[in-house]
Design an enzyme around this catalytic site. Structure first.
Site, PDB file in Angstrom:
ATOM      1  N   LYS B  75     -17.145 -31.044 -11.163  1.00 36.59           N
ATOM      2  CA  LYS B  75     -16.359 -30.269 -12.446  1.00 36.59           C
ATOM      3  C   LYS B  75     -15.690 -29.769 -11.855  1.00 36.59           C
ATOM      4  CE  LYS B  75     -20.055 -28.104 -12.764  1.00 36.59           C
ATOM      5  NZ  LYS B  75     -21.839 -28.140 -12.568  1.00 36.59           N
ATOM      6  N   THR B  77     -13.269 -29.781  -9.086  1.00 34.22           N
ATOM      7  CA  THR B  77     -11.987 -31.086  -9.142  1.00 34.22           C
ATOM      8  C   THR B  77     -11.549 -30.734 -10.886  1.00 34.22           C
ATOM      9  OG1 THR B  77     -13.060 -31.922  -7.360  1.00 34.22           O
ATOM     10  CG2 THR B  77     -11.857 -33.076  -8.163  1.00 34.22           C
ATOM     11  N   ARG B  98     -16.195 -19.896  -9.677  1.00 38.54           N
ATOM     12  CA  ARG B  98     -16.625 -19.036  -8.983  1.00 38.54           C
ATOM     13  C   ARG B  98     -16.241 -18.853  -7.428  1.00 38.54           C
ATOM     14  NH1 ARG B  98     -21.773 -22.558  -9.941  1.00 38.54           N
ATOM     15  NH2 ARG B  98     -19.901 -23.889 -10.682  1.00 38.54           N
ATOM     16  N   LYS B 109     -21.888 -29.678   5.439  1.00 34.59           N
ATOM     17  CA  LYS B 109     -20.381 -29.772   5.824  1.00 34.59           C
ATOM     18  C   LYS B 109     -20.302 -29.680   4.270  1.00 34.59           C
ATOM     19  CE  LYS B 109     -16.816 -32.295   7.530  1.00 34.59           C
ATOM     20  NZ  LYS B 109     -16.621 -32.586   9.170  1.00 34.59           N
ATOM     21  N   ALA B 277     -27.012 -20.820 -10.161  1.00 34.90           N
ATOM     22  CA  ALA B 277     -27.477 -21.205 -11.441  1.00 34.90           C
ATOM     23  C   ALA B 277     -28.516 -21.045 -12.328  1.00 34.90           C
ATOM     24  CB  ALA B 277     -26.373 -22.705 -11.765  1.00 34.90           C
ATOM     25  N   PHE B 305     -24.202 -26.932 -12.405  1.00 31.57           N
ATOM     26  CA  PHE B 305     -25.278 -27.666 -12.925  1.00 31.57           C
ATOM     27  C   PHE B 305     -25.249 -28.092 -14.120  1.00 31.57           C
ATOM     28  CE2 PHE B 305     -28.595 -25.424 -10.855  1.00 31.57           C
ATOM     29  CZ  PHE B 305     -28.495 -25.120  -9.448  1.00 31.57           C
ATOM     30  N   PHE B 385     -13.733 -42.723 -10.293  1.00 32.43           N
ATOM     31  CA  PHE B 385     -13.830 -42.768  -7.964  1.00 32.43           C
ATOM     32  C   PHE B 385     -13.909 -44.428  -7.825  1.00 32.43           C
ATOM     33  CE2 PHE B 385     -17.061 -39.879  -6.166  1.00 32.43           C
ATOM     34  CZ  PHE B 385     -17.304 -39.225  -7.327  1.00 32.43           C
ATOM     35  N   TRP B 413      -8.511 -36.116  -8.810  1.00 31.30           N
ATOM     36  CA  TRP B 413      -8.541 -36.109  -7.116  1.00 31.30           C
ATOM     37  C   TRP B 413      -7.789 -37.006  -6.188  1.00 31.30           C
ATOM     38  CZ3 TRP B 413     -10.442 -40.271  -3.538  1.00 31.30           C
ATOM     39  CH2 TRP B 413     -11.246 -39.453  -2.507  1.00 31.30           C
TER      40      TRP B 413
END
Lengths: 560, 560
Positions: B75, B77, B98, B109, B277, B305, B385, B413
């Site tokens: 989201k 990205t 945010r 990580k 959230a 979310f 992806f 991305w």
């Protein structure tokens, strides 16, 4: 004769501040070395120390004081005023102060950035979040705490004895309910139950490390050495053993950079680091001091409490680790406080009392004598109050002269730098006349009892130190661990040269009882506690917080 | 075809950032409205909203998503990439995100500022102390906590029932040991013993208030209304009753100002506020959103979310309080996540599975349908992806078209804004073609059960809500106190449209069980909890902190 001075916040809010970028440029700080925090605060990159490596250092001057009394001394006011005054007489002077904790802001009204016309600004910002150093320390400290409990929760491979965890959590808040707590309640998912406690952030060893580090890597090494607990076999467990000293250092990467602000008269002020003056050494950072020595011909700094605590630690701990050589020391006294040392009650201070002043002078004389034991030129600055009488001032000056110490009046509170011109000239003359032959008072390689006894006899004027059975056991343990070859950090009442706050003046014939001995292996000193030290203050019945407000224009009221 | 993309931190560290002062000037922010925090971060004075009052707002676009799965959606990205892409096609777009909590940085990580070539920078700073907002919230929250215990300690004039203190302390740290604690131990000087707990800072109502405030004075009012405890008679006790809402507001005077940073392609990014959230509404601040609408032709923002939680709260809570009217909504989906909704296990995602994709589409369809219930134009962004097959992409696009929703691929991305040009054009066309007729889903004046039932039936697709006896009692109490006429903030699992995380896709025929009802009277919503919500995370066996390090040049490793 009487000067009408508005309140500190009124003066501060009317200050004519220079944009900090302009001030920095005037004092030789390059643009890429400056990180702005708004228009009037900046952090200075440590790269500057490398660039100015070959430049000759300015003169280092420590401002310290007689043993404090409820009458007040005005050490910060003198430091700020002296810096302003030196610039007034054509010398380039920079000041370095400790940065205040946020906690007390909400407790009892009172700021921590000088007073009257000798203040550091922007005063509100400095007393609130400033550049975030306190918050970075809180976070680094509490990451280590979380790592301890997390390690135990996930199998306790290091064999940490939960009864011997010496590392506490911290918060930058006056909050008595957090002094003694139980954590880890609520069942298996929340880890093991154990007793813990919170200190106020400035009491954290992380703060002491910040102030004694000479580089980012030195800081990381020091964090790594910090002892957080002992194993069931009595072996110390360090932050490095827990593997979080790197992450802690990352959290402190900006906090390590000195903060630049200014006084009301645009004298550069480095306000950086502020450790406790009892369980820690009570001085601003070595890095800020070193930076100030590169920027100015004079760097004026201060240390917490009276000279028996503040100056002693400055000279035996900070100067040792920082490779610093002071040029002179200024001992601040007030006539009001000396009268209290001479037996006058706080309520009777308004009346002239030459006899009490004469008697109370003993405390000042002893503090001056102590500074000379370090091989240092010393002068007295009398911080003038409107209630001081002519006869009292005359007597004090006469006594100083008889004692053989230079003396000057400090009227900076009411008149700014102009009120310190005489003081500034006296200091410059002293430094030009007398060479500093500074050396620490004791050898680090001596045993803990030897070092403590040296301080007690030479500085406090007592017979010697008595160690409780608990302290003796702790000393033995530190000797076994090879952690005893460090300077001593005495945690003693600031109100007396002895460990009894009732003994004012210059007492003698007393013993100092060391009840407890702890190591701050990262900061690099051994704390000897002579009594209970409060590391988490509480709030009063009506906290200052209840009078603080802010309006739609962002104007703050009720703060100081 | 496959794109070789370096790690997030490698990309971020090589970013060509513009000095933030230059960027601000280009986007019409005046010098005196800018407060620098270093060279690449700034806070923006709220005065700008007054200056630009008459300027027409840009188009508000919300980026939301299907129900999240462990496969990830992207989201942030998409939000960052869409902002970059709009600027690439000649539109002036600003993004609002945010700000991340520090706690999780040391846990598992993973950063929180986009990824690949669609990131916000300086990424390290944003993920660490940033401009100090989190620390200000921690301090304001804990000042209120200290005031509660201090009040009880000094006589408890307000008659606070210590068993009914609902205000918890907070720390910006993952620290399970602090979830359940006992405070006030150690005797009379430390106050009264009671049970307490710490949450992570972002779970504090102070954070929710920051994000829903429309001015400094509105924030003060909201702080004042926050319920911290109940008296023995069941009367609510507020921060105003304790008299510290003014001091809390002072602590938040800088935190309320939106933070300006930039994306890798120099798109302005307002990163400000980041509430939970679940127990809160999960959106950045109203003030940052409003500011972005004044600066750009488009303001792209996101909510936590999936759309059933994030978009629902954005549209029913944030837009209502902020007077905001969205122009369109983008629902992010990934083929991997849709296959999981169709029944594929995480380990099997690499293989093509058209059947699962076809089945999992139901979740996306339901989220799109929900957005339309608010009267809003909606499009789908497929976050591509490298493992997605041609056939899968083709099928998903075909299904979207059959369903009657615009769709575009998001390749930001791997390719930055260039990879979102098609998505940007699709969005612009959608907004030009379809008028927004946004309206909230329910009337605030309705009863709590009515409002919850509307959400369950309309958004989740369930039969209705069941209230536990405890929840019923709490609703009755809120009705008596007149605190029930507020929007609903559902605290539900994000993994399913139902309250059972195992029910993926678009389940139906289920009830939602509300176990507990609480009021956040300052933020201005009623939290309905359908299960246990973890408000203080823990650290894993090997925390990310253990791999983080910093070298002598300040270069950080192991962070993301």
């Amino acid at each position: 004769m009487e000067v009408k001075v508005p309140s500190d916040i009124e003066i501060a809010q009317q200050a004519k501040m220079k944009p900090i970028a302009d001030l920095a440029m005037e004092w030789g700080i390059e643009d890429e070395e400056l990180e702005m925090y708004g228009k009037y605060k900046a952090k200075i990159s440590l790269d500057i120390l490398n660039r100015l490596k070959e430049k000759e250092d300015g003169k280092l001057v420590l401002v310290t004081a007689i043993s404090p009394t409820p009458a007040g001394e005005g050490k910060s006011t003198t430091t700020v005023g002296l810096g302003q005054a030196l610039n007034k007489i054509g010398k380039k002077a920079v000041i370095a102060l400790r940065e205040p904790s946020l906690g007390p802001v909400f407790g009892v009204k009172g700021g921590a950035a000088g007073g009257g016309y000798a203040q550091v600004v922007p005063m509100e910002d400095i007393n609130l979040h400033f550049t975030g150093d306190m918050h970075a320390i809180t976070t680094a400290n509490n990451l280590l705490s979380a790592a301890i409990d997390n390690h135990i929760n996930h199998g306790n491979q290091l064999n940490i004895d939960a009864r011997q965890i010496v590392w506490k959590r911290v918060l930058d808040m006056n909050d008595r309910a957090l002094r003694d707590v139980v954590v880890g309640l609520g069942g298996k998912a929340n880890g093991f139950v154990r007793q813990d406690g919170f200190m106020i952030t400035v009491a954290s060893e992380v703060m002491a490390v910040l102030c004694l580090s000479t580089s980012l890597m030195d800081m990381k090494e020091r964090f790594g050495r910090m002892v957080v607990a002992y194993t069931y076999e009595g072996k110390p467990v360090t932050a490095k053993d827990l593997g979080v000293h790197g992450a802690m250092t990352m959290l402190m990467k900006d906090a390590i950079k000195p903060n630049l602000v200014q006084t009301l008269e645009n004298t550069p002020a480095l306000v950086h680091g502020g450790p406790f003056a009892n369980i820690a050494h009570g001085c601003n950072s070595i890095l800020a001091t070193r930076l100030g020595l590169k920027l100015g011909e004079y760097l004026i700094t201060e240390a917490g409490f009276g000279a028996d605590l503040g100056a002693e630690k400055f000279l035996n701990i900070k100067c040792r680790y920082g490779g610093l050589k002071p040029a002179a020391v200024v001992v601040v006294a007030t006539i009001r406080a000396l009268k209290m040392h001479g037996g006058v009650k706080k309520t009777d201070l308004a009346s002239e009392n030459l006899q009490a002043l004469d008697k109370g002078f003993a405390n000042l004389a002893k503090q001056v004598e102590n500074i000379r034991k370090f091989g240092l030129p010393v002068m007295v600055a009398v911080n003038k109050f409107v209630s001081d009488t002519e006869a009292e001032i005359e007597l004090l000056i006469k006594k100083c002269k008889e004692y053989g110490v230079d003396v000057a009046l400090n009227e900076c509170w009411g008149r700014g730098g102009e009120g310190g011109v005489d003081m500034a000239h006296t200091l410059v003359n002293l430094i030009e006349r007398e060479e500093s032959s500074y050396k620490p008072l004791y050898d680090m390689e001596a045993s803990i009892p030897e070092k403590v006894n040296t301080i007690v006899r030479e500085i406090y004027g007592g017979n010697g130190a008595v160690f409780s059975p608990k302290a003796q056991k702790e000393i033995k343990k530190l000797e076994e661990l090879g952690l005893d070859k460090l300077p001593i950090c005495m945690a003693k009442t600031q109100y007396s040269l002895s460990d009894n706050p009732e003994l004012l003046g210059a007492p003698s014939g007393f013993d100092i009882t060391v009840k407890e001995v702890r190591v701050s292996a990262g900061a690099g000193f051994i704390v000897c506690l002579t009594g209970d030290i409060m590391t988490m203050p509480g709030l009063p019945k009506v906290p200052a917080a209840n009078n603080i407000d802010i309006d739609e224009n962002g104007k703050i009221t009720g703060l100081f």
